[in-house]
Motif scaffolding. Structure first.
Motif, mmCIF file in Angstrom:
data_model
loop_
_atom_site.group_PDB
_atom_site.id
_atom_site.type_symbol
_atom_site.label_atom_id
_atom_site.label_comp_id
_atom_site.label_asym_id
_atom_site.label_seq_id
_atom_site.Cartn_x
_atom_site.Cartn_y
_atom_site.Cartn_z
ATOM 1 N N GLU A 197 37.765 43.842 33.836
ATOM 2 C CA GLU A 197 38.170 44.082 32.491
ATOM 3 C C GLU A 197 36.832 44.851 31.501
ATOM 4 O OE1 GLU A 197 41.134 42.370 29.917
ATOM 5 O OE2 GLU A 197 41.669 40.595 32.050
ATOM 6 N N SER A 198 37.352 45.325 30.558
ATOM 7 C CA SER A 198 36.197 45.996 29.672
ATOM 8 C C SER A 198 36.622 46.870 28.970
ATOM 9 C CB SER A 198 35.457 47.284 30.864
ATOM 10 O OG SER A 198 36.292 48.499 31.138
ATOM 11 N N ARG B 60 31.844 45.727 26.042
ATOM 12 C CA ARG B 60 31.642 44.348 26.336
ATOM 13 C C ARG B 60 32.233 44.520 27.778
ATOM 14 N NH1 ARG B 60 34.838 41.157 22.665
ATOM 15 N NH2 ARG B 60 35.846 43.178 22.603
ATOM 16 N N ALA B 61 32.090 43.791 29.467
ATOM 17 C CA ALA B 61 32.973 43.663 30.820
ATOM 18 C C ALA B 61 32.806 42.045 31.221
ATOM 19 C CB ALA B 61 31.679 44.600 31.245
ATOM 20 N N THR B 62 33.655 41.877 31.614
ATOM 21 C CA THR B 62 33.692 40.475 32.347
ATOM 22 C C THR B 62 33.832 40.384 33.914
ATOM 23 O OG1 THR B 62 36.125 40.452 32.540
ATOM 24 C CG2 THR B 62 35.696 39.877 31.024
ATOM 25 N N TYR B 63 32.600 40.092 34.882
ATOM 26 C CA TYR B 63 32.327 39.420 35.907
ATOM 27 C C TYR B 63 33.680 38.794 37.007
ATOM 28 C CZ TYR B 63 29.971 44.650 34.905
ATOM 29 O OH TYR B 63 29.209 45.744 34.865
ATOM 30 N N GLU C 290 32.706 54.875 28.341
ATOM 31 C CA GLU C 290 32.922 53.936 29.404
ATOM 32 C C GLU C 290 32.368 54.059 30.661
ATOM 33 O OE1 GLU C 290 37.069 53.745 28.648
ATOM 34 O OE2 GLU C 290 36.862 53.248 26.859
ATOM 35 N N LEU D 130 33.575 43.772 38.745
ATOM 36 C CA LEU D 130 33.907 44.062 37.141
ATOM 37 C C LEU D 130 35.306 43.523 36.838
ATOM 38 C CD1 LEU D 130 33.653 45.682 34.302
ATOM 39 C CD2 LEU D 130 34.164 47.779 35.457
ATOM 40 N N PHE E 111 30.640 51.160 32.501
ATOM 41 C CA PHE E 111 31.333 50.512 33.402
ATOM 42 C C PHE E 111 32.062 51.202 34.490
ATOM 43 C CE2 PHE E 111 33.278 49.639 29.041
ATOM 44 C CZ PHE E 111 32.038 49.401 28.683
ATOM 45 N N ASN F 1 27.782 49.902 38.017
ATOM 46 C CA ASN F 1 28.642 48.610 36.506
ATOM 47 C C ASN F 1 29.453 48.626 37.284
ATOM 48 O OD1 ASN F 1 25.533 48.294 35.365
ATOM 49 N ND2 ASN F 1 26.214 49.050 33.513
#
Length: 339
Positions: free
Chosen positions: A139-140, A169-172, A117, A137, A121, A125
């Motif tokens: 959530e991951s 996976r990660a949301t941006y 992680e 960033l 992340f 990143n």
């Protein structure tokens, strides 16, 4: 019975025992155990704790109400954060090849370290700034259960066939776009290509209605919270970048888009979010024999597309030819120095 022994008074014929008292014992004075006021009424003790108990009970009720309100909002927030992601796909999907990285990180036999992680992340990143876009960033998630990162039977089976061991996976979010970046840790570069092709929507066969084509599935965001619950409901685009034995999928959508028919150019945010591959560049530098510090992008190719066309030269309705943004891999992405 002898005539000289008198019988017990009141009950003829019963002999009184010597141990019995001559008279009944006098009952205890009613004054014992309490004081009486004049007039014979008992004096009542004052209520010392009545007011204190009332205050304590009121305080307890207020505390319980406050606790209930806090728990309600916390549970409501958790439910929103844990909302299931929607099973959708982008309006546009392309597969791209990373060139030199495919040779250096060709398989897990060469690059056997698992992803972590902190590597995925953190550092660059946590905030990705590129192409005048700042992605933050949100959530991951990093899991060994690759099937949880996709929906659809075709996508799930392709990951199993490619021996997927990890899915990150990660949301941006940015001012004008939101997106998802996903990386799959596969056995080798051939498996990466196979999964990338499996995620593509197949064309209908001759005479087959388009609505009868079975969707193989696509990647799932790690969260279905707003605005990621709208990903795919508006016009969105995704690139699957074959990066050695890793497959990186970046998927973006404008924040104001609510229709898949509102076609827009998304090459710029795709290029920006493709910098999610930064940890893979670091690994490539470690394993690269020449230790050049940069990755040549001249060999980056796009699979698919019309014959005779070059990446980025396709004419898009509503665009002015020659003014399209560059596509991922067409310009050199700076590689961070080795640490």
């Amino acid at each position: 019975m002898s005539s000289s022994e008198p019988s017990t008074p009141g009950r003829p014929g019963r002999r009184r025992k010597n141990s019995e008292p001559d008279e009944q014992q006098t009952p205890a004075s009613s004054r014992e155990g309490g004081r009486r006021r004049s007039g014979g009424r008992r004096k009542q003790e004052p209520r010392r704790f009545g007011r204190t108990l009332f205050i304590l009970a009121g305080t307890l009720v207020v505390a319980l109400i406050a606790l209930g309100v806090v728990l309600f909002f916390q549970l409501s927030g958790d439910e929103e954060g844990d909302a299931a992601a929607q099973e959708t796909r982008p309006a546009e999907y392309k597969v791209r090849d990373a060139g030199n990285m495919n040779e250096v990180l060709a398989s897990r036999d060469v690059d056997g370290r698992v992803l972590n992680e902190g590597e995925l992340f953190e550092r660059r990143n946590a905030e990705i700034s590129s192409q005048s876009i700042d992605f933050t960033l949100e959530e991951s998630d990093l899991s060994e259960d690759c099937s949880a990162a996709v929906w659809g039977e075709g996508a799930t089976q392709a990951l199993a066939d490619a021996d997927c061991s990890q899915a990150g996976r990660a949301t941006y979010l940015s001012d004008n776009y939101f997106g998802v970046a996903t990386v799959f840790n596969l056995a080798d570069v051939e498996g990466s290509r196979a999964v990338a092709e499996a995620l593509d929507m197949p064309a209908p066969e001759e005479g087959e209605p388009a609505e009868e084509v079975v969707d193989p599935g696509f990647v799932l965001p790690p969260s279905g919270a707003d605005p990621f619950d709208r990903l795919g409901s508006g016009y969105s685009a995704a690139d699957a970048i074959i990066s050695g034995h890793y497959l990186v999928v970046v998927w973006v959508q404008p924040t104001g888009s609510d229709s898949v028919d509102e076609r827009v150019t998304l090459s710029t945010p795709l290029v920006a979010l493709a910098n999610f591959r930064d940890p893979l560049f670091r690994r490539m530098i470690e394993y690269d024999d020449d230790d050049s510090g940069t990755e040549s992008t001249e060999g980056t190719e796009e699979t698919g597309g019309e014959p005779g066309t070059e990446p980025g030269t396709e004419e898009v309705p509503g665009e002015v030819p020659g003014e399209q943004e560059g596509l991922p891999g067409e310009e050199e992405i700076p590689v961070p120095p080795a640490e």
